[in-house]
Write an enzyme that holds these catalytic residues in place. Structure first.
Site, PDB file in Angstrom:
ATOM      1  N   HIS A   1       0.816  -1.219   0.000  1.00  0.00           N
ATOM      2  CA  HIS A   1       0.000   0.000   0.000  1.00  0.00           C
ATOM      3  C   HIS A   1       0.848   1.267   0.000  1.00  0.00           C
ATOM      4  O   HIS A   1       0.340   2.360  -0.282  1.00  0.00           O
ATOM      5  CB  HIS A   1      -1.002   0.001   1.170  1.00  0.00           C
TER       6      HIS A   1
ATOM      7  N   ASP B   1       0.045  -7.530   1.388  1.00  0.00           N
ATOM      8  CA  ASP B   1       0.581  -6.184   1.563  1.00  0.00           C
ATOM      9  C   ASP B   1       2.110  -6.167   1.600  1.00  0.00           C
ATOM     10  O   ASP B   1       2.720  -5.545   2.466  1.00  0.00           O
ATOM     11  CB  ASP B   1       0.012  -5.535   2.830  1.00  0.00           C
TER      12      ASP B   1
ATOM     13  N   SER C   1       4.637   2.693   7.912  1.00  0.00           N
ATOM     14  CA  SER C   1       4.263   1.469   7.206  1.00  0.00           C
ATOM     15  C   SER C   1       5.406   0.998   6.320  1.00  0.00           C
ATOM     16  O   SER C   1       6.007   1.785   5.590  1.00  0.00           O
ATOM     17  CB  SER C   1       3.026   1.717   6.334  1.00  0.00           C
TER      18      SER C   1
END
Length: 333
Positions: free
Chosen positions: A62, A88, A160
């Site tokens: 992402h 992911d 992230s």
């Protein structure tokens, strides 16, 4: 570009380096691990990542999805090498970096409850930070084999894709998300999952076509279908339509197809797996569409079925679909 030039082989020395140092572990190991963590910048958003070989950075899908003009650090252009949209995970090719990056060590063993953890990343695209926490829980996904480490260490926007390491600086997971509305609840994808899927992703890239490498187009059929749905959910209709074969486009003109989508605003993939045939893919997802904008009315449906793909111009294209609505009817109180 030849696949061999992508430096796809995992460094054997890094593979073997999974034992803690002879001396007691401490902050020196955390500092050393921090030097292998990078900021991943794109046109739309920033995130974090870490070196897994001297020329490959691992991060979240992402972070790089629908985010062009990627760079690692300040100056190094990055190319998406492979992605796993459902789990992911993304691998970036970043060649010719000097001095040569030092890959992080990983540990296959899952941490224990209450073990100390450190999240390393670039929150909000800023300076490198280290957040300390503990293992709050070890959880499994409701639908497949995905394993997550829950921690109370701060995982902010921009962190992230950064590594979660133990007190010896070994990667136990990758920061992926936080729970909205809750304080100090973050999740990391377990390293044992990252390691095995990285190996699979790199083997697929090694067998990819020149067209796939030139266009950074998925060479895995399941990832083609996953990218189609993530692109559709992002509202990039023209790009999603381009995953269709020429035959499907002839049967389903763009204007009719786009109009038939209604006002879809969100798609959540549950699973994308190989089908019963060599060119088929099974998919399970939820789709949310707007019913009434004035009253903020939404409707979510559950769907599953199969796509059949065909090879076209060196690329896998989506040709036939058999998707069924399996939404359970709501019951009145």
């Amino acid at each position: 570009m030849a696949a061999t030039s992508l430096s796809l082989q995992i460094d054997a020395r890094w593979r073997a380096a999974t034992t803690p140092p002879d001396r007691p572990c401490g902050m020196e190991d955390i500092e050393t691990a921090s030097s292998s963590v990078v900021i991943v910048r794109g046109k739309e958003a920033d995130g974090s990542g870490f070196w897994v070989t001297p020329s490959i950075v691992m991060t979240n899908n992402h972070v790089v999805d629908h985010n062009p003009d990627l760079k690692v650090g300040k100056d190094f252009p990055a190319t998406v090498l492979a992605t796993d949209s459902v789990r992911d995970i993304a691998l970036l090719s970043v060649p010719n970096v000097y001095p040569e990056p030092v890959p992080l060590r990983g540990i296959e063993e899952m941490p224990r409850l209450a073990d100390d953890l450190y999240v390393i990343g670039h929150p909000i695209g800023r300076n490198l930070t280290v957040s300390k926490g503990i293992v709050s829980a070890l959880t499994n996904d409701d639908y497949d084999d995905r394993q997550y480490i829950q921690t109370d260490a701060a995982i902010s926007s921009g962190s992230s894709g950064g590594p979660v390491v133990d007190r010896c600086g070994r990667v136990v997971g990758m920061a992926t998300q936080t729970l909205r509305g809750a304080e100090n609840v973050g999740y990391a994808i377990a390293w044992s999952q990252l390691s095995s899927h990285m190996d699979r992703m790199l083997k697929v890239v090694e067998g990819s076509s020149p067209e796939e490498r030139e266009l950074t187009y998925p060479s895995d059929q399941t990832e083609v279908v996953a990218k189609y749905y993530s692109t559709l959910g992002a509202g990039e209709l023209a790009e999603a339509y381009d995953f269709y074969s020429a035959s499907r486009k002839a049967r389903l003109p763009y204007e009719s197809w786009a109009q038939g989508l209604g006002k879809t605003v969100f798609i959540r993939l549950v699973s994308v797996t190989p089908g019963d045939k060599s060119n088929s893919v099974k998919v399970h997802f939820y789709s949310t569409e707007e019913v009434n904008a004035e009253t903020w009315e939404w409707r979510t449906g559950e769907f599953e079925g199969t796509w059949t793909l065909t090879r076209e111009g060196g690329l896998w294209k989506m040709n036939e679909s058999n998707i069924k609505d399996i939404t359970k009817p709501t019951t009145s109180p």
